[in-house]
Design an enzyme around this catalytic site. Structure first.
Site, mmCIF file in Angstrom:
data_model
loop_
_atom_site.group_PDB
_atom_site.id
_atom_site.type_symbol
_atom_site.label_atom_id
_atom_site.label_comp_id
_atom_site.label_asym_id
_atom_site.label_seq_id
_atom_site.Cartn_x
_atom_site.Cartn_y
_atom_site.Cartn_z
ATOM 1 N N HIS A 1 3.841 -4.302 4.468
ATOM 2 C CA HIS A 1 3.534 -5.617 4.810
ATOM 3 C C HIS A 1 4.194 -6.371 5.738
ATOM 4 O O HIS A 1 5.573 -5.763 5.826
ATOM 5 C CB HIS A 1 3.181 -6.371 3.446
ATOM 6 N N ASP B 1 -3.799 -5.196 -1.409
ATOM 7 C CA ASP B 1 -5.335 -4.511 -1.217
ATOM 8 C C ASP B 1 -5.315 -3.062 -1.910
ATOM 9 O O ASP B 1 -6.328 -2.387 -2.092
ATOM 10 C CB ASP B 1 -5.428 -4.024 0.450
HETATM 11 C C1 LIG Z 1 -4.060 -8.102 2.856
HETATM 12 C C2 LIG Z 1 -3.543 -7.288 4.018
HETATM 13 O O1 LIG Z 1 -3.894 -7.466 5.004
HETATM 14 S S1 LIG Z 1 -2.126 -6.573 3.533
HETATM 15 C C3 LIG Z 1 -2.025 -4.985 4.748
HETATM 16 C C4 LIG Z 1 -2.829 -4.061 4.318
HETATM 17 N N1 LIG Z 1 -2.800 -3.033 5.291
HETATM 18 C C5 LIG Z 1 -2.639 -1.820 4.772
HETATM 19 O O2 LIG Z 1 -2.338 -1.645 3.856
HETATM 20 C C6 LIG Z 1 -2.382 -0.836 5.832
HETATM 21 C C7 LIG Z 1 -1.141 0.109 5.787
HETATM 22 N N2 LIG Z 1 -0.239 -0.735 6.196
HETATM 23 C C8 LIG Z 1 0.316 -0.711 7.439
HETATM 24 O O3 LIG Z 1 0.023 0.045 8.251
HETATM 25 C C9 LIG Z 1 1.642 -1.744 7.662
HETATM 26 O O4 LIG Z 1 2.582 -1.805 6.638
HETATM 27 C C10 LIG Z 1 0.938 -3.005 8.429
HETATM 28 C C11 LIG Z 1 0.099 -2.935 9.621
HETATM 29 C C12 LIG Z 1 0.286 -3.981 6.941
HETATM 30 C C13 LIG Z 1 2.313 -4.034 8.681
HETATM 31 O O5 LIG Z 1 3.062 -3.448 9.581
HETATM 32 P P1 LIG Z 1 4.162 -3.958 10.387
HETATM 33 O O6 LIG Z 1 4.654 -5.019 9.903
HETATM 34 O O7 LIG Z 1 3.799 -3.739 12.015
HETATM 35 O O8 LIG Z 1 5.412 -2.798 10.373
HETATM 36 P P2 LIG Z 1 5.249 -1.586 11.282
HETATM 37 O O9 LIG Z 1 3.929 -0.795 11.569
HETATM 38 O O10 LIG Z 1 6.114 -1.873 12.222
HETATM 39 O O11 LIG Z 1 5.930 -0.340 10.252
HETATM 40 C C14 LIG Z 1 7.430 -0.331 9.996
HETATM 41 C C15 LIG Z 1 7.983 0.848 9.645
HETATM 42 O O12 LIG Z 1 7.405 0.925 8.250
HETATM 43 C C16 LIG Z 1 6.450 2.102 8.091
HETATM 44 N N3 LIG Z 1 5.144 1.717 7.309
HETATM 45 C C17 LIG Z 1 4.695 0.679 7.463
HETATM 46 N N4 LIG Z 1 3.449 0.799 6.703
HETATM 47 C C18 LIG Z 1 3.760 2.082 5.890
HETATM 48 C C19 LIG Z 1 2.829 2.554 5.069
HETATM 49 N N5 LIG Z 1 1.882 1.906 4.575
HETATM 50 N N6 LIG Z 1 3.126 3.866 4.795
HETATM 51 C C20 LIG Z 1 4.236 4.513 5.140
HETATM 52 N N7 LIG Z 1 5.021 3.765 6.136
HETATM 53 C C21 LIG Z 1 4.560 2.629 6.374
HETATM 54 C C22 LIG Z 1 6.056 2.734 9.373
HETATM 55 O O13 LIG Z 1 5.898 3.978 9.716
HETATM 56 C C23 LIG Z 1 7.408 2.002 10.239
HETATM 57 O O14 LIG Z 1 8.410 3.143 10.126
HETATM 58 P P3 LIG Z 1 9.469 3.495 11.344
HETATM 59 O O15 LIG Z 1 10.279 2.462 11.431
HETATM 60 O O16 LIG Z 1 10.418 4.804 10.434
HETATM 61 O O17 LIG Z 1 8.570 3.827 12.348
HETATM 62 O O1 LIG Z 2 -0.311 -11.798 5.682
HETATM 63 C C1 LIG Z 2 -1.021 -10.863 6.119
HETATM 64 O O2 LIG Z 2 -0.412 -10.403 7.207
HETATM 65 C C2 LIG Z 2 -1.946 -10.251 5.286
HETATM 66 C C3 LIG Z 2 -2.224 -10.668 4.104
HETATM 67 O O3 LIG Z 2 -1.486 -9.995 3.187
HETATM 68 C C4 LIG Z 2 -3.395 -11.349 3.870
HETATM 69 O O4 LIG Z 2 -3.895 -11.780 4.771
HETATM 70 O O5 LIG Z 2 -3.643 -11.851 2.757
#
Ligand SMILES: CC(=O)SCCNC(=O)CCNC(=O)[C@H](O)C(C)(C)COP(=O)(O)OP(=O)(O)OC[C@H]1O[C@@H](n2cnc3c(N)ncnc32)[C@H](O)[C@@H]1OP(=O)(O)O
Ligand SMILES: O=C([O-])CC(=O)C(=O)O
Length: 377
Positions: free
Chosen positions: A259, A313
């Site tokens: 997140h 999620d």
């Molecule tokens: C209600 C919602 O919208 S909640 C979010 C739902 N989305 C997901 O579950 C999709 C999976 N999660 C992700 O892709 C990300 O965690 C996001 C998009 C939610 C947030 O991403 P950001 O804050 O941009 O983090 P970013 O992409 O820079 O990742 C940072 C580090 O964590 C790692 N990381 C982030 N999420 C994950 C994950 N789900 N699994 C494994 N590694 C992860 C990345 O590979 C990165 O590692 P590194 O620094 O070694 O390269």
């Molecule tokens: O805050 C975020 O980036 C995503 C999230 O958890 C939501 O929208 O509920």
């Protein structure tokens, strides 16, 4: 030295808000000061929507008046229903929702943002949203479209419009899900709505912008993708090998983990997990729950050290499935919940600190170029 940019607008503050407080380190989330899980346990979607839109929890009279206004707005114009129905049957459910809101925006000419209009329009949008999402399900299932009837609550009216019936525990779970997903400060979708509202465009267009951004698998679409992982794993015995082969070896992301704000467990999980357990009635549902629990433990063991934990999620899809919704509806259910939060944010922004949102990009392309005629390229 190059000037700094903030990729993904990370840690950029674009507004003050009295709506949602998130402490991403300690896993705390509150709406106007109230703990989100306490609201999910004790309140209703309409009470919390009132809280977000009007600043305080309503008394009985205020609640009834609000609920009546909202539920009297569930009639969709014919052109909206026929536009929804005209889309290909295999259309993404969220695409149907965004098209419906876009169609409703065709009525908005020169929308005037002021307290009176904003209040009236918000209540209309909440009623219309219920009808849009319920009819999205009905259209996708090949059922007749309906004008939903007002039942005891927003959640009950919604479940009845979809399925023709609902039981008490499912209504309670639907209500809790609607509350838990109602707002989350300014994620990508709400930010998209804010950008649109900051141009003083109308509320329907702002909601349309938000829905288009919600659709992606990194945001609202994650509940669906997380659930697909559980389906792919099939049995709890396969969790370890699936995780090794699909996540660890290819260095892929585990969906439902990570997140932008939380460095610990998403606080909303607590209630979603409770409902995922109490609503798991069939063997298939219990199996999926066991897979999810095992996968979560592996995820925490492998990624927790980097501050990557389970997000909401991961479990919400289990609850939506147990409520009787197919996979394709998960993001639309998130969207339905989020409407009040988006409305509250755009109103807060326009009423208190309106300014066109227009960031900058740092140009790093070529300098002055001499034009070359097409024959000479
Ligand atoms: C209600 C919602 O919208 S909640 C979010 C739902 N989305 C997901 O579950 C999709 C999976 N999660 C992700 O892709 C990300 O965690 C996001 C998009 C939610 C947030 O991403 P950001 O804050 O941009 O983090 P970013 O992409 O820079 O990742 C940072 C580090 O964590 C790692 N990381 C982030 N999420 C994950 C994950 N789900 N699994 C494994 N590694 C992860 C990345 O590979 C990165 O590692 P590194 O620094 O070694 O390269
Ligand atoms: O805050 C975020 O980036 C995503 C999230 O958890 C939501 O929208 O509920």
């Amino acid at each position: 030295m190059s000037e700094a940019i903030s990729p993904g607008l990370e840690n950029v503050n674009i507004k003050y808000t009295e709506l949602t407080y998130i402490d991403g380190i300690n896993g705390i989330m509150r709406y106007r000061g109230y703990d989100v899980n306490e609201l999910a346990a004790r309140s209703s979607f309409e009470e919390v929507s009132y809280l977000m839109l009007f600043g305080k929890l309503p008394n009985y009279d205020q609640l009834n008046e609000f609920k009546n206004h909202v539920l009297s707005n569930m009639v969709l114009p014919d052109y909206v229903l026929s536009t929804m129905k005209s889309l290909p049957k295999k259309s993404d459910a969220l695409a149907i929702m965004q098209t419906a809101f876009s169609a409703l925006s065709s009525n908005e000419n020169n929308y005037q943002w002021n307290k009176e209009n904003d209040k009236k329009t918000s209540m209309a949008i909440l009623g219309q949203a219920l009808s849009i999402v319920a009819n999205t399900y009905r259209i996708k299932e090949g059922l007749d479209t309906v004008t939903p009837e007002a039942h005891g609550s927003y959640a009950e009216s919604f479940l009845n419009a979809c399925f023709g019936e609902s039981d008490k525990e499912k209504v309670r779970a639907m209500d809790a899900a609607l509350i838990l997903y109602m707002d989350h400060e300014i994620p990508a979708s709400t930010t998209a709505a804010l950008v649109t509202a900051s141009t003083l465009s109308d509320m329907y267009s702002s909601i349309t912008s938000a829905i288009t951004a919600l659709r992606g698998p990194l945001h609202g679409g994650a509940a669906e993708s997380a659930f697909k992982q559980f389906l792919e794993i099939k049995t709890p015995d396969n969790v370890d090998s699936w995780f090794q082969k699909n996540i660890i070896e290819p260095r892929k992301r585990l969906v439902g983990f990570g997140h932008r704000v939380y460095r610990t467990f998403d606080p909303r999980l607590k209630t979603f997990k409770e409902y995922a357990r109490s609503l798991a009635r069939t063997q298939e549902q219990k199996n999926l729950l066991e897979i999810a629990t095992k996968l979560e433990n592996l995820g925490v063991k492998n990624f927790g050290g980097k501050g990557i934990y389970t997000n909401t999620d991961f479990y919400s899809g289990l609850v939506f499935n147990e409520l009787g919704f197919p996979l394709y509806m998960f993001t639309s259910l998130f969207g339905l919940s989020r409407i009040s939060g988006i409305l509250a944010h755009i109103i807060e922004y326009v009423e208190t600190q309106e300014r066109l949102i227009r960031p900058r990009a740092i140009y790093n392309g070529p300098g002055s170029m001499e034009y070359i005629e097409i024959e000479k390229r």
